[in-house]
Design a protein around this motif. Structure first.
Motif, PDB file in Angstrom:
ATOM      1  N   ARG A  31     -68.232  69.234  26.973  1.00 32.82           N
ATOM      2  CA  ARG A  31     -67.640  68.188  26.129  1.00 32.82           C
ATOM      3  C   ARG A  31     -66.110  68.246  26.163  1.00 32.82           C
ATOM      4  O   ARG A  31     -65.441  67.500  25.463  1.00 32.82           O
ATOM      5  CB  ARG A  31     -68.128  68.337  24.690  1.00 32.82           C
ATOM      6  CG  ARG A  31     -69.595  67.995  24.495  1.00 32.82           C
ATOM      7  CD  ARG A  31     -69.978  67.903  23.024  1.00 32.82           C
ATOM      8  NE  ARG A  31     -69.738  69.112  22.269  1.00 32.82           N
ATOM      9  CZ  ARG A  31     -70.656  70.050  21.994  1.00 32.82           C
ATOM     10  NH1 ARG A  31     -71.894  69.912  22.429  1.00 32.82           N
ATOM     11  NH2 ARG A  31     -70.346  71.110  21.291  1.00 32.82           N
ATOM     12  N   GLY A  32     -65.565  69.161  26.956  1.00 29.45           N
ATOM     13  CA  GLY A  32     -64.114  69.277  27.073  1.00 29.45           C
ATOM     14  C   GLY A  32     -63.469  70.010  25.912  1.00 29.45           C
ATOM     15  O   GLY A  32     -62.259  69.915  25.722  1.00 29.45           O
ATOM     16  N   GLN A  33     -64.254  70.727  25.131  1.00 27.74           N
ATOM     17  CA  GLN A  33     -63.715  71.459  23.988  1.00 27.74           C
ATOM     18  C   GLN A  33     -63.260  72.845  24.414  1.00 27.74           C
ATOM     19  O   GLN A  33     -63.866  73.475  25.286  1.00 27.74           O
ATOM     20  CB  GLN A  33     -64.764  71.579  22.881  1.00 27.74           C
ATOM     21  CG  GLN A  33     -65.147  70.254  22.287  1.00 27.74           C
ATOM     22  CD  GLN A  33     -66.205  70.411  21.209  1.00 27.74           C
ATOM     23  OE1 GLN A  33     -67.119  71.213  21.328  1.00 27.74           O
ATOM     24  NE2 GLN A  33     -66.079  69.625  20.160  1.00 27.74           N
ATOM     25  N   ARG A  34     -62.203  73.295  23.777  1.00 29.14           N
ATOM     26  CA  ARG A  34     -61.715  74.641  24.029  1.00 29.14           C
ATOM     27  C   ARG A  34     -62.460  75.617  23.144  1.00 29.14           C
ATOM     28  O   ARG A  34     -62.955  75.272  22.080  1.00 29.14           O
ATOM     29  CB  ARG A  34     -60.224  74.704  23.727  1.00 29.14           C
ATOM     30  CG  ARG A  34     -59.414  73.851  24.670  1.00 29.14           C
ATOM     31  CD  ARG A  34     -57.968  73.776  24.315  1.00 29.14           C
ATOM     32  NE  ARG A  34     -57.451  75.077  23.921  1.00 29.14           N
ATOM     33  CZ  ARG A  34     -56.345  75.249  23.226  1.00 29.14           C
ATOM     34  NH1 ARG A  34     -55.632  74.216  22.860  1.00 29.14           N
ATOM     35  NH2 ARG A  34     -55.927  76.449  22.900  1.00 29.14           N
ATOM     36  N   GLY A  35     -62.537  76.856  23.606  1.00 27.40           N
ATOM     37  CA  GLY A  35     -63.204  77.890  22.826  1.00 27.40           C
ATOM     38  C   GLY A  35     -62.639  79.258  23.142  1.00 27.40           C
ATOM     39  O   GLY A  35     -61.918  79.449  24.119  1.00 27.40           O
ATOM     40  N   PHE A  36     -62.956  80.196  22.289  1.00 27.14           N
ATOM     41  CA  PHE A  36     -62.511  81.584  22.413  1.00 27.14           C
ATOM     42  C   PHE A  36     -63.759  82.451  22.363  1.00 27.14           C
ATOM     43  O   PHE A  36     -64.529  82.379  21.411  1.00 27.14           O
ATOM     44  CB  PHE A  36     -61.590  81.914  21.234  1.00 27.14           C
ATOM     45  CG  PHE A  36     -61.039  83.309  21.226  1.00 27.14           C
ATOM     46  CD1 PHE A  36     -59.759  83.560  21.687  1.00 27.14           C
ATOM     47  CD2 PHE A  36     -61.784  84.367  20.724  1.00 27.14           C
ATOM     48  CE1 PHE A  36     -59.231  84.842  21.651  1.00 27.14           C
ATOM     49  CE2 PHE A  36     -61.265  85.651  20.688  1.00 27.14           C
ATOM     50  CZ  PHE A  36     -59.991  85.892  21.157  1.00 27.14           C
ATOM     51  N   VAL A  57     -65.722  81.105  19.122  1.00 32.06           N
ATOM     52  CA  VAL A  57     -65.039  80.295  18.117  1.00 32.06           C
ATOM     53  C   VAL A  57     -64.587  79.044  18.854  1.00 32.06           C
ATOM     54  O   VAL A  57     -63.865  79.136  19.850  1.00 32.06           O
ATOM     55  CB  VAL A  57     -63.815  81.018  17.509  1.00 32.06           C
ATOM     56  CG1 VAL A  57     -63.118  80.130  16.486  1.00 32.06           C
ATOM     57  CG2 VAL A  57     -64.211  82.342  16.886  1.00 32.06           C
ATOM     58  N   SER A  58     -65.038  77.878  18.385  1.00 32.50           N
ATOM     59  CA  SER A  58     -64.626  76.642  19.039  1.00 32.50           C
ATOM     60  C   SER A  58     -63.297  76.178  18.460  1.00 32.50           C
ATOM     61  O   SER A  58     -62.907  76.593  17.358  1.00 32.50           O
ATOM     62  CB  SER A  58     -65.678  75.554  18.844  1.00 32.50           C
ATOM     63  OG  SER A  58     -65.628  75.044  17.523  1.00 32.50           O
ATOM     64  N   ALA A  59     -62.626  75.310  19.179  1.00 33.64           N
ATOM     65  CA  ALA A  59     -61.365  74.763  18.690  1.00 33.64           C
ATOM     66  C   ALA A  59     -61.578  73.995  17.389  1.00 33.64           C
ATOM     67  O   ALA A  59     -60.668  73.899  16.568  1.00 33.64           O
ATOM     68  CB  ALA A  59     -60.734  73.866  19.744  1.00 33.64           C
ATOM     69  N   GLY A  60     -62.793  73.498  17.193  1.00 32.05           N
ATOM     70  CA  GLY A  60     -63.120  72.788  15.960  1.00 32.05           C
ATOM     71  C   GLY A  60     -63.477  73.705  14.800  1.00 32.05           C
ATOM     72  O   GLY A  60     -63.742  73.252  13.693  1.00 32.05           O
TER      73      GLY A  60
END
Length: 92
Positions: A31-36, A57-60
């Motif tokens: 979905r193009g989301q950043r995450g850690f 941990v998602s950017a959201g």
């Protein structure tokens, strides 16, 4: 993880959880989301965490998985949120 009696059943549950973790990460990335992602590679006698334990941990702000809770996990979650709030970053 849901504890089950018997080594083989317990292993299947762990594998199922591991697959679910990586599929969840893949869905965020698709979905193009950043995450850690935090992963316990090894531990020592006095250190927390089980090797192979991980969380995302998602950017959201969504959290998925655990490295065992406690202070270390909370500090890493705080770090992840700070890291994901930056516009430019390099893998560490």
């Amino acid at each position: 993880m849901v504890p089950l009696l018997g080594g083989r059943s317990e292993k299947r549950v762990e594998e199922k959880d591991m697959i679910a973790f990586w599929k969840n990460l893949q869905a965020y990335l698709n979905r193009g989301q950043r995450g850690f992602v935090s992963l316990v590679a090894a531990n020592t006698k006095g250190s927390p965490g089980t090797p192979g334990a991980k969380f995302l941990v998602s950017a959201g702000g969504d959290l998925f998985g655990t490295i065992g809770g406690g202070n270390m996990e909370h500090r890493l979650i705080d770090y992840a949120r700070m890291f994901l709030g930056e516009t430019e970053h390099m893998p560490e």
